[in-house]
Write a protein that holds these residues in place. Structure first.
Motif, mmCIF file in Angstrom:
data_model
loop_
_atom_site.group_PDB
_atom_site.id
_atom_site.type_symbol
_atom_site.label_atom_id
_atom_site.label_comp_id
_atom_site.label_asym_id
_atom_site.label_seq_id
_atom_site.Cartn_x
_atom_site.Cartn_y
_atom_site.Cartn_z
ATOM 1 N N VAL A 180 -2.545 -2.296 5.164
ATOM 2 C CA VAL A 180 -1.808 -1.998 3.937
ATOM 3 C C VAL A 180 -1.546 -3.303 3.204
ATOM 4 O O VAL A 180 -0.934 -4.226 3.761
ATOM 5 C CB VAL A 180 -0.461 -1.299 4.236
ATOM 6 C CG1 VAL A 180 0.251 -0.941 2.926
ATOM 7 C CG2 VAL A 180 -0.669 -0.054 5.094
ATOM 8 N N VAL A 192 -5.228 0.843 2.677
ATOM 9 C CA VAL A 192 -4.374 1.235 1.556
ATOM 10 C C VAL A 192 -4.269 0.052 0.603
ATOM 11 O O VAL A 192 -3.593 -0.945 0.884
ATOM 12 C CB VAL A 192 -2.970 1.667 2.024
ATOM 13 C CG1 VAL A 192 -2.144 2.146 0.820
ATOM 14 C CG2 VAL A 192 -3.065 2.781 3.069
ATOM 15 N N ASN A 193 -4.958 0.154 -0.520
ATOM 16 C CA ASN A 193 -4.947 -0.887 -1.554
ATOM 17 C C ASN A 193 -3.719 -0.676 -2.427
ATOM 18 O O ASN A 193 -3.773 -0.045 -3.482
ATOM 19 C CB ASN A 193 -6.236 -0.809 -2.378
ATOM 20 C CG ASN A 193 -7.442 -1.299 -1.597
ATOM 21 O OD1 ASN A 193 -7.332 -2.194 -0.772
ATOM 22 N ND2 ASN A 193 -8.605 -0.718 -1.869
ATOM 23 N N ASN A 194 -2.602 -1.212 -1.968
ATOM 24 C CA ASN A 194 -1.303 -0.926 -2.569
ATOM 25 C C ASN A 194 -0.746 -2.055 -3.431
ATOM 26 O O ASN A 194 -0.079 -1.809 -4.426
ATOM 27 C CB ASN A 194 -0.307 -0.607 -1.444
ATOM 28 C CG ASN A 194 1.129 -0.695 -1.904
ATOM 29 O OD1 ASN A 194 1.680 0.231 -2.489
ATOM 30 N ND2 ASN A 194 1.778 -1.831 -1.640
ATOM 31 N N THR A 210 -6.613 4.025 -2.923
ATOM 32 C CA THR A 210 -6.376 3.092 -4.019
ATOM 33 C C THR A 210 -5.158 3.563 -4.802
ATOM 34 O O THR A 210 -5.131 4.683 -5.311
ATOM 35 C CB THR A 210 -7.601 2.997 -4.935
ATOM 36 O OG1 THR A 210 -8.728 2.577 -4.165
ATOM 37 C CG2 THR A 210 -7.374 2.002 -6.049
ATOM 38 N N VAL A 211 -4.144 2.716 -4.882
ATOM 39 C CA VAL A 211 -2.891 3.092 -5.534
ATOM 40 C C VAL A 211 -2.945 2.720 -7.014
ATOM 41 O O VAL A 211 -3.118 1.551 -7.370
ATOM 42 C CB VAL A 211 -1.692 2.416 -4.850
ATOM 43 C CG1 VAL A 211 -0.391 2.814 -5.549
ATOM 44 C CG2 VAL A 211 -1.636 2.803 -3.374
ATOM 45 N N HIS A 265 -0.578 7.778 -6.749
ATOM 46 C CA HIS A 265 0.369 7.029 -7.570
ATOM 47 C C HIS A 265 1.777 7.502 -7.233
ATOM 48 O O HIS A 265 1.983 8.653 -6.856
ATOM 49 C CB HIS A 265 0.047 7.141 -9.061
ATOM 50 C CG HIS A 265 0.567 8.374 -9.742
ATOM 51 N ND1 HIS A 265 1.865 8.492 -10.175
ATOM 52 C CD2 HIS A 265 -0.035 9.542 -10.084
ATOM 53 C CE1 HIS A 265 2.041 9.678 -10.759
ATOM 54 N NE2 HIS A 265 0.904 10.332 -10.716
ATOM 55 N N LEU A 318 6.862 0.190 -1.842
ATOM 56 C CA LEU A 318 5.953 1.247 -1.413
ATOM 57 C C LEU A 318 5.116 0.829 -0.210
ATOM 58 O O LEU A 318 4.895 1.615 0.714
ATOM 59 C CB LEU A 318 5.026 1.637 -2.563
ATOM 60 C CG LEU A 318 5.675 2.030 -3.889
ATOM 61 C CD1 LEU A 318 4.603 2.314 -4.922
ATOM 62 C CD2 LEU A 318 6.583 3.230 -3.710
ATOM 63 N N GLY A 319 4.624 -0.404 -0.228
ATOM 64 C CA GLY A 319 3.782 -0.871 0.867
ATOM 65 C C GLY A 319 4.524 -0.922 2.181
ATOM 66 O O GLY A 319 3.997 -0.526 3.224
ATOM 67 N N ALA A 375 6.397 6.374 -1.717
ATOM 68 C CA ALA A 375 5.279 6.161 -0.793
ATOM 69 C C ALA A 375 4.648 7.465 -0.318
ATOM 70 O O ALA A 375 3.558 7.428 0.264
ATOM 71 C CB ALA A 375 5.748 5.354 0.416
ATOM 72 N N SER A 417 0.947 8.069 -1.287
ATOM 73 C CA SER A 417 0.039 7.182 -0.551
ATOM 74 C C SER A 417 -0.142 7.660 0.885
ATOM 75 O O SER A 417 -1.255 7.647 1.430
ATOM 76 C CB SER A 417 0.575 5.749 -0.554
ATOM 77 O OG SER A 417 0.569 5.207 -1.851
ATOM 78 N N THR A 443 5.087 2.617 3.368
ATOM 79 C CA THR A 443 3.834 3.181 3.853
ATOM 80 C C THR A 443 3.524 2.666 5.249
ATOM 81 O O THR A 443 3.185 3.439 6.166
ATOM 82 C CB THR A 443 2.684 2.829 2.891
ATOM 83 O OG1 THR A 443 2.962 3.373 1.593
ATOM 84 C CG2 THR A 443 1.359 3.388 3.389
#
Length: 303
Positions: A18, A96-98, A142-143, A199, A25-26, A238, A241, A29
């Motif tokens: 992550v 997870v591209n956050n 992808t976020v 999102h 959010l990250g 989150a 995601s 997550t």
């Protein structure tokens, strides 16, 4: 929808990375993925904040996350981080591209790209490409943001946007549009990998205040902090995601957001703009991104 994090399946034996997991959010997550048994790699720029986040995550979950140093605004850092992960592990199940920046004053990345597109899109494009040999049949989340809806398009020149004519909010929207264009095109080019998007709606994180702080606008940063009192929590932000990262029945290109007008609430499949689903624009962005980063995720999958 009655979904909750309790519906996330057992993730024991699965490995997730992550980005931007030191807060917001990250962090949330990463925390929930750990709670459900996943091995989690916490990738972030600031070593002190990353070490602190790892410690807090361990205290909260009883599980030991792994720290990865990653600066998405520096393509050499992206390469080093991916090489480190590849040398340490033989597979990655979830990426997870956050991480991201929002509405920053004009800045350039180390490599000379406009900071928002360079960080939010190009950094993640390069990271995904370099980790692709580990992903194989894994999942990439992808976020993006509902702010992508205000972007009417994107051009190659936007990647190298200069200070003259720079407008921070339109550029942010373009970076979030780029996230979705990449998400869809990755699924088309590498169908063995499940490429989905998410999102958070409007969630209370430090992201909104970070841009004004970078510009030295203390009052505006405080205003954002006040507005955040009306937002849903970072934990709730989150949920999309986490849903995108763990739901077993998602289809290629699924896009998840909050169910209540995409503002807040339980996660649901939502619809991006037509521009975000434009295959010709996605192909162009992919080509520009390959030229900018020197890596093609579609070619890296078999390397």
């Amino acid at each position: 929808m009655t979904w909750s994090t309790a519906d996330i399946p057992d993730l024991t034996g699965r490995r997730a990375l992550v980005t931007g997991a030191t807060s917001g959010l990250g962090y949330e997550t990463a925390k929930v993925l750990l709670e459900h048994g996943a091995e989690v790699l916490v990738a972030a720029r600031n070593p002190e904040k990353t070490a602190d986040a790892v410690q807090r995550l361990k205290q909260a979950t009883g599980k030991q996350p792994v720290r990865v140093e990653l600066d998405l605004a520096d393509l050499s850092s992206v390469e080093r981080a991916a090489t480190h992960v590849a040398n340490s592990y033989d597979s990655l199940d979830i990426l997870v591209n956050n991480a991201g920046v929002m509405a920053t004053p004009y800045r350039q990345t180390i490599d000379g790209f406009e900071l928002q597109l360079g960080t939010n899109h190009l950094g993640h494009f390069a990271l995904t490409g370099r980790l692709m040999p580990l992903l194989q049949s894994g999942r990439v989340v992808t976020v993006s943001s509902f702010m992508h809806k205000s972007a009417r398009g994107i051009a190659e020149a936007d990647l190298r946007q200069q200070a003259s004519g720079y407008s921070k909010w339109p550029q942010y929207s373009k970076s979030k549009l780029a996230n979705l264009l990449f998400m869809f095109e990755l699924g088309r080019r590498v169908p063995s990998v499940l490429s989905v998007g998410a999102h958070p709606g409007y969630a209370s994180t430090h992201l909104q205040a970070a841009g004004p702080e970078l510009a030295g606008q203390k009052l505006q940063a405080k205003v954002w902090a006040g507005i955040n009192l009306f937002a849903q929590s970072a934990a709730a932000g989150a949920w999309p995601s986490l849903y995108a990262a763990t739901r077993p029945d998602l289809h290629q290109g699924a896009y998840v957001g909050p169910s209540f007008f995409e503002y807040r609430g339980k996660p649901a499949i939502v619809r991006p703009t037509r521009t975000a689903q434009d295959p010709e624009l996605a192909q162009s962005l992919w080509a520009w991104s390959v030229e900018a980063t020197g890596i093609d995720p579609a070619l890296a999958v078999a390397s």
